[in-house]
Design a protein around this motif. Structure first.
Motif, mmCIF file in Angstrom:
data_model
loop_
_atom_site.group_PDB
_atom_site.id
_atom_site.type_symbol
_atom_site.label_atom_id
_atom_site.label_comp_id
_atom_site.label_asym_id
_atom_site.label_seq_id
_atom_site.Cartn_x
_atom_site.Cartn_y
_atom_site.Cartn_z
ATOM 1 N N ASP A 109 44.499 44.621 51.662
ATOM 2 C CA ASP A 109 45.614 45.529 50.452
ATOM 3 C C ASP A 109 44.328 46.886 50.116
ATOM 4 O O ASP A 109 43.071 46.647 50.490
ATOM 5 N N PRO A 110 44.504 47.106 50.162
ATOM 6 C CA PRO A 110 43.684 48.638 50.187
ATOM 7 C C PRO A 110 43.171 48.714 48.781
ATOM 8 O O PRO A 110 41.619 49.366 49.130
ATOM 9 N N LEU A 111 43.027 48.231 48.348
ATOM 10 C CA LEU A 111 42.617 48.616 46.736
ATOM 11 C C LEU A 111 41.542 46.945 46.360
ATOM 12 O O LEU A 111 40.547 47.164 46.685
ATOM 13 N N GLY B 128 44.209 48.556 35.188
ATOM 14 C CA GLY B 128 45.010 47.641 35.411
ATOM 15 C C GLY B 128 44.201 47.321 36.743
ATOM 16 O O GLY B 128 43.787 45.880 37.457
ATOM 17 N N ASP B 129 44.065 47.981 37.657
ATOM 18 C CA ASP B 129 43.258 48.745 39.025
ATOM 19 C C ASP B 129 41.921 47.161 39.121
ATOM 20 O O ASP B 129 41.699 46.224 39.572
ATOM 21 N N GLN B 130 40.977 48.120 38.499
ATOM 22 C CA GLN B 130 40.240 46.890 38.157
ATOM 23 C C GLN B 130 39.962 45.790 37.914
ATOM 24 O O GLN B 130 39.378 44.492 38.156
ATOM 25 N N GLY C 95 39.379 42.468 40.184
ATOM 26 C CA GLY C 95 38.037 41.070 39.489
ATOM 27 C C GLY C 95 39.226 40.347 39.654
ATOM 28 O O GLY C 95 37.929 39.216 39.958
ATOM 29 N N VAL C 96 39.862 40.160 39.523
ATOM 30 C CA VAL C 96 40.542 39.146 39.941
ATOM 31 C C VAL C 96 40.550 38.884 41.677
ATOM 32 O O VAL C 96 39.946 37.057 41.711
ATOM 33 N N ALA C 97 40.779 39.238 42.610
ATOM 34 C CA ALA C 97 40.488 38.947 43.825
ATOM 35 C C ALA C 97 39.388 38.649 43.920
ATOM 36 O O ALA C 97 38.885 37.864 45.034
ATOM 37 N N ASP D 229 39.758 28.347 53.441
ATOM 38 C CA ASP D 229 41.143 29.050 52.580
ATOM 39 C C ASP D 229 41.619 30.518 52.943
ATOM 40 O O ASP D 229 39.958 31.419 52.946
ATOM 41 N N THR D 230 42.095 30.994 52.764
ATOM 42 C CA THR D 230 43.099 32.309 52.962
ATOM 43 C C THR D 230 43.255 33.467 51.790
ATOM 44 O O THR D 230 44.281 32.048 51.183
ATOM 45 N N VAL D 231 43.090 33.771 51.031
ATOM 46 C CA VAL D 231 44.277 35.158 50.231
ATOM 47 C C VAL D 231 44.280 36.097 49.797
ATOM 48 O O VAL D 231 43.554 36.528 50.793
ATOM 49 N N ALA D 232 45.515 36.098 49.577
ATOM 50 C CA ALA D 232 45.663 37.192 50.531
ATOM 51 C C ALA D 232 46.590 37.808 48.146
ATOM 52 O O ALA D 232 46.935 37.067 47.801
ATOM 53 N N ARG D 233 46.867 39.020 49.129
ATOM 54 C CA ARG D 233 47.589 40.088 47.761
ATOM 55 C C ARG D 233 49.213 40.277 48.115
ATOM 56 O O ARG D 233 48.582 40.529 49.525
#
Length: 634
Positions: free
Chosen positions: A202-204, A253-255, A259-261, A272-276
């Motif tokens: 994910d680019p963000l 919203g992007d920030q 932050g959540v990521a 573990d693997t986390v993805a958006r």
């Protein structure tokens, strides 16, 4: 002078003569003997130097006639001329002086290799140029040698010098091309690595994306099949993200997403693997679980706990939470189906209150399927005339007269039947279709209100509910003005209802639009008042005309405490110049308590259920109420 002196003088003269003779011999030995080959080399050098400009012109003409590509840039032509002249000068310098050019002189030579290095000249045309230069110089050397009458070693040396110059130049060009090739290969490798990373991340946030995640999930399914390794999929969705995005802006919203990521990445185990997946949706693969259910629930609870902590952004704090769905990996599962199951469980968590987790159950599939079917159908509901309006009377508590009709949209789905607003309105909000639906409701309600006022019900207004998304549209007030003009309905006959949660949760959303509506002459009512935790003083700063008290307050009427709260609410609203409308009145006791509290208007099942306008007309409900009102007034 004595004889001895004479003898001595004679000896001295003899000694000096001998010394001078030896000096002459030494000088003759020190001088190089004349070499006919050197003379011939030097003569050829000068002859070739005199023909340098002829050689340059000859090479340029031959090259331009034989090159395979067209070069419009005149700098390439000048570069070729400089190369030919410079190369010939290096050959003549060696023939005349017998010394080779230094490496610095060779490097300083202006050659087309520079043009080739920046992709101006092709390697094929460049090779032709060096060969043309070689042949032209060899031809001139032979012509001049024949003219001068030289041959043998001098001519052979001159020819060897020309060939050596051409060969060394070709080697230098090959090295330049090799260097450029290696540079381009490194750039290509770097770009390929970047594109490969971009295709899987994910680019963000820099997290893996859906493609990467599904590949890892496929490997987890294989591991479950071959080695009975237990894994779980967690689908994480940020609660109320749209409200934050709409109020604070997409940059904030992007920030928040970043932050959540970061929090998800920091709290998970290394394996573990986390993805958006996109938007505010994240998915997590937890592998190698011993007690799959217990460990997955523990991870979900930690995520819920972490997400309620405030996020800092642009000198402010943002508060949110997360809803999580859990699905467990079994042998033979389809990775896409696993994600869909976790997604279905997540939506169930949202429906049951948000900031919580739910484990997938097969019963969720039916709800998920229905949800998808409803969203799909909503896209064509207006076009297919599947929406209808029902109207609920709003009565004046002093006279009993119907003063307004609230327009309530209903959906007659061709396959599913009547769909309740509580089910499809949130989906319309989520998908943005509420804007199109709201525009249809406004037009239809104003059209029908104009019709019943023309039939004699000229004191009955119409109330229309408006969403926050509609108020976000800067053109909304102009849309209202156009509808009023098209239907001929006076602006004073239209009331726009906005829920208190829209005003409070979404901050200043729509304030400019509300002021524009006031300018037009449309009244504004705050719907569901009392559950959004706003203050009356705050609402008084807005162009608000009335408050519609939520049913949760009305249902408690009959007890001293609840009656006092409603009475105080009505009194304060009146002092602020606001009218009060009670919603959800269902009993005579509630109605009596509202009258005692001096509430202005009320609506509810006791006073009239929502129904199609034709039913209200046929039943005579509107006319009967007006007649009763006239009796009271009389």
């Amino acid at each position: 002078m004595t004889a001895a002196d004479g003898a001595h003088g004679g000896d001295e003269r003899a000694r000096l003569a001998s010394a001078n003779g030896q000096a002459d011999i030494a000088q003759k030995k020190a001088e190089p003997e004349a070499n006919p080959e050197d003379d011939g080399r030097i003569q050829l050098g000068h002859a070739l130097e005199a023909r340098a400009s002829d050689i340059a012109q000859m090479v340029l003409e031959t090259w331009e006639a034989g090159k395979s590509e067209s070069y419009a840039d005149d700098r390439v032509r000048q570069d070729v001329l400089r190369f030919v002249v410079s190369g010939t000068q290096q050959v003549t310098h060696y023939l005349i002086t017998g010394t080779r050019p230094t490496p610095e002189q060779v490097r300083s030579q202006s050659t087309p290799g520079r043009a080739a290095a920046n992709e101006s000249v092709s390697l094929g045309d460049l090779t032709k140029l060096y060969l043309y230069w070689r042949d032209a110089n060899l031809g001139i050397v032979r012509e001049e040698a024949q003219r001068i009458g030289l041959g043998g070693p001098a001519l052979a040396l001159a020819e060897a010098t020309v060939r050596a110059g051409s060969d060394s130049a070709l080697v230098r060009v090959a090295k330049q091309f090799d260097s450029r090739r290696k540079e381009l290969q490194a750039q290509l490798a770097e770009e390929q690595a970047r594109l490969a990373h971009q295709a899987l991340h994910d680019p963000l946030t820099g997290l893996p994306n859906r493609v990467f995640f599904l590949e890892r999930l496929s490997q987890a399914v294989d591991a479950a099949t071959r080695r009975s390794i237990r894994s779980a999929v967690l689908f994480v969705d940020i609660d109320r993200f749209k409200a934050i995005n709409d109020v604070a802006g997409h940059a904030v919203g992007d920030q928040l997403i970043v932050g959540v990521a970061g929090r998800l990445r920091d709290m998970l185990r290394p394996g573990d693997t986390v993805a958006r997946l996109g938007g505010d949706e994240f998915v997590i693969l937890c592998e190698n679980l011993l007690d799959a259910q217990s460990e997955a629930i523990g991870i979900a609870e930690r995520i819920c706990t972490v997400m309620v902590k405030p996020f800092s952004s642009a000198h402010t704090e943002l508060f949110t939470s997360a809803s999580i769905g859990i699905a467990f990996v079994k042998p033979g599962d389809d990775p896409h189906v696993l994600v869909a199951r976790a997604d279905s469980a997540m939506y169930m968590a949202k429906q049951r209150g948000r900031s919580r987790w739910e484990i997938y159950h097969p019963d969720f599939d039916e709800r998920t399927t229905r949800r998808a079917e409803l969203i799909n159908g909503l896209h064509r509901a207006v076009e297919r005339a599947e929406l209808v309006l029902h109207y609920q009377p709003v009565k004046d508590l002093g006279t009993g007269a119907v003063v307004a009709m609230e327009a309530l949209v209903r959906w007659q789905h061709p396959a599913l039947g009547i769909v309740a607003p509580t089910e499809f309105i949130p989906l319309a909000e989520e998908t943005g279709l509420i804007v199109e639906i709201g525009r249809w409701v406004l037009t239809e309600a104003c059209t029908q209100c104009a019709a019943w006022r023309a039939d004699g019900y000229d004191t009955v207004d119409v109330a229309v509910n408006v969403s926050g998304r509609q108020l976000d549209d800067a053109e909304f007030a102009q849309d209202v003005e156009r509808v009023l003009a098209a239907t001929g309905l006076p602006a004073s006959a239209l009331s726009i209802e906005v829920t208190e949660s829209v005003i409070v949760t979404e901050g200043s959303v729509g304030h400019e639009v509300l002021e524009e509506l006031q300018r037009i002459g449309v009244s504004l009512a705050i719907d569901d008042f009392g559950i959004g935790y706003s203050s009356l003083s705050y609402l008084a700063k807005l162009p608000v005309h009335s408050l519609k008290v939520d049913r949760t307050f009305i249902a408690g009427l009959g007890t001293a405490q609840d009656s006092s709260i409603v009475a105080a609410m009505v009194e304060l609203a009146h002092k602020l110049g606001l009218e009060v409308v009670a919603e959800g009145v269902e009993t005579e006791l509630e109605l009596e308590q509202l009258r005692q509290a001096n509430c202005d208007e009320a609506q509810g099942f006791l006073l009239g259920r929502p129904a199609p306008l034709i039913n209200l007309r046929e039943s005579g409900a509107m006319r009967d109420e007006i007649a009763d009102a006239e009796i009271v007034k009389g």
